[in-house]
Every structure is written in structure tokens, then in C-alpha cells.
Design an enzyme around this catalytic site. Sequence first.
Site, PDB file in Angstrom:
ATOM      1  N   LYS A 120       0.999  -1.545   0.126  1.00  0.00           N
ATOM      2  CA  LYS A 120      -0.137  -0.218   0.411  1.00  0.00           C
ATOM      3  C   LYS A 120       1.615   0.602   0.113  1.00  0.00           C
ATOM      4  CE  LYS A 120      -2.260   1.432   3.521  1.00  0.00           C
ATOM      5  NZ  LYS A 120      -2.803   2.066   4.687  1.00  0.00           N
ATOM      6  N   ASP A 138      -6.950   1.503   1.111  1.00  0.00           N
ATOM      7  CA  ASP A 138      -6.694   1.485   2.503  1.00  0.00           C
ATOM      8  C   ASP A 138      -8.170   1.041   2.900  1.00  0.00           C
ATOM      9  OD1 ASP A 138      -8.106   3.604   1.554  1.00  0.00           O
ATOM     10  OD2 ASP A 138      -7.070   5.083   2.959  1.00  0.00           O
TER      11      ASP A 138
END
Length: 213
Positions: A120, A138
Site C-alpha cells: 500500500k 486503504d
Amino acid sequence: MNKTKRFEIFSRWQAENPHPKTELEYTTPFELLIAVILSAQATDVSVNKATRKLYPIANTPETIYALGVDGLKSYIKTIGLFNSKADNVIKACKMLIDLHNSTVPDNREALEALPGVGRKTANVVLNTAFGQPTMAVDTHIFRVANRTKIAPGKNVLEVEKQLLKFIPKPFLIDAHHWMILHGRYVCTARKPKCGSCIIEDLCEFKEKTEPSG
């Protein structure tokens, strides 16, 4: 959800916010990288408060590394998980100095090799610092992708792949920012603000609140 609906959703987001940006404050790819590492399980607001004090003192791999773990902790102790984050940041700075001539690499493999950098974080840096069409999924993006049915998926990686496949190409670079902002301020976890949502009529969420009209 069909292609036409997706195109219209991203068109509306673009019209409302043509140049979306991360809410993390940074001026260089390195500052962005450190801010994103610090932002794991913490708010952008808390990270910005810390980096506003840190970056005027130290904002390069050498200067942050020179602070040492304990020196860095004094700047970031208000952020969650600051002990492990300080450790990771110092190790990442050392690797950047030793392996990358103190510059942030612009490829996933090298980024993910840095301590504290997962998929991420790498995606955020690749997209925001280097303009690459990546999707950093997220909790906000995961929720928006599934709730609206833009790109449903059972886990983060599945949603990331679906988004890259389904988001119309013209919107791909900025899509991650629009979706985060939408999830943070409109399509909130507990009570989405459906009545004031600009894509309410296109969204396929069955349990809408405050229906418009």
C-alpha cells in the site's frame, strides 16, 4: 456495475475536484515516503503535526538517520506505533543512503524492500510522487469500492486488481485520491451521507441512508 456508470462516477468526482491531492504534507518524494510510513494506522492530521516539526530539522535520509532512533522518536511520539515506526524509518534511511544514492526509488520492488514499506505504501509513493497508475487500497477505498460496487472484492489485493481493471483509463492517475476523500468525508463507515452524495443515483449500495428525492 457497468462501464457507463463508472465513467460517470469518476467524471463527477473529477468535475468537483479536478486536481486531487493527498492530505499528507510533503515537498519531496522522500518526505512523502516518510509521511506514508508514519501514517500506517494513524491519521494524516497526526502525521502532519509531527512532520511540521521534524522536516524543518531533518528531511533527507542523512539528516533523519543522524537523529537516530531515539532522536526521531522525540518528533513522532504523538503518532501511533511510534517505536516501531522510528526503527523502520532509520533503517529505511540507511538503505536509501547505501543502496539508492539517497534517492527514493521509483519501482515497486525496491520500495517494498525498505523497512516499513508494504504494498500500500509503495503504491501511494509510486502514484503520488511518480505519477504511476497504481491503486493504494486503504480502508476507505476498500469500503467505497465494495459499497458502491465500482470494484467489489473480498480482500485488499482483489479490490486493487479490480480497480485497475475497471477504472476508465483517463481517471486512473487521480482515482485513488478521489476514492479516499469520498470514503473519508462522504461514504463514511458508520453512517454514509447518501443524501448529500454527488454519485448517490449511480451508486449500487442497497442500504442507502437519507435517500435523495
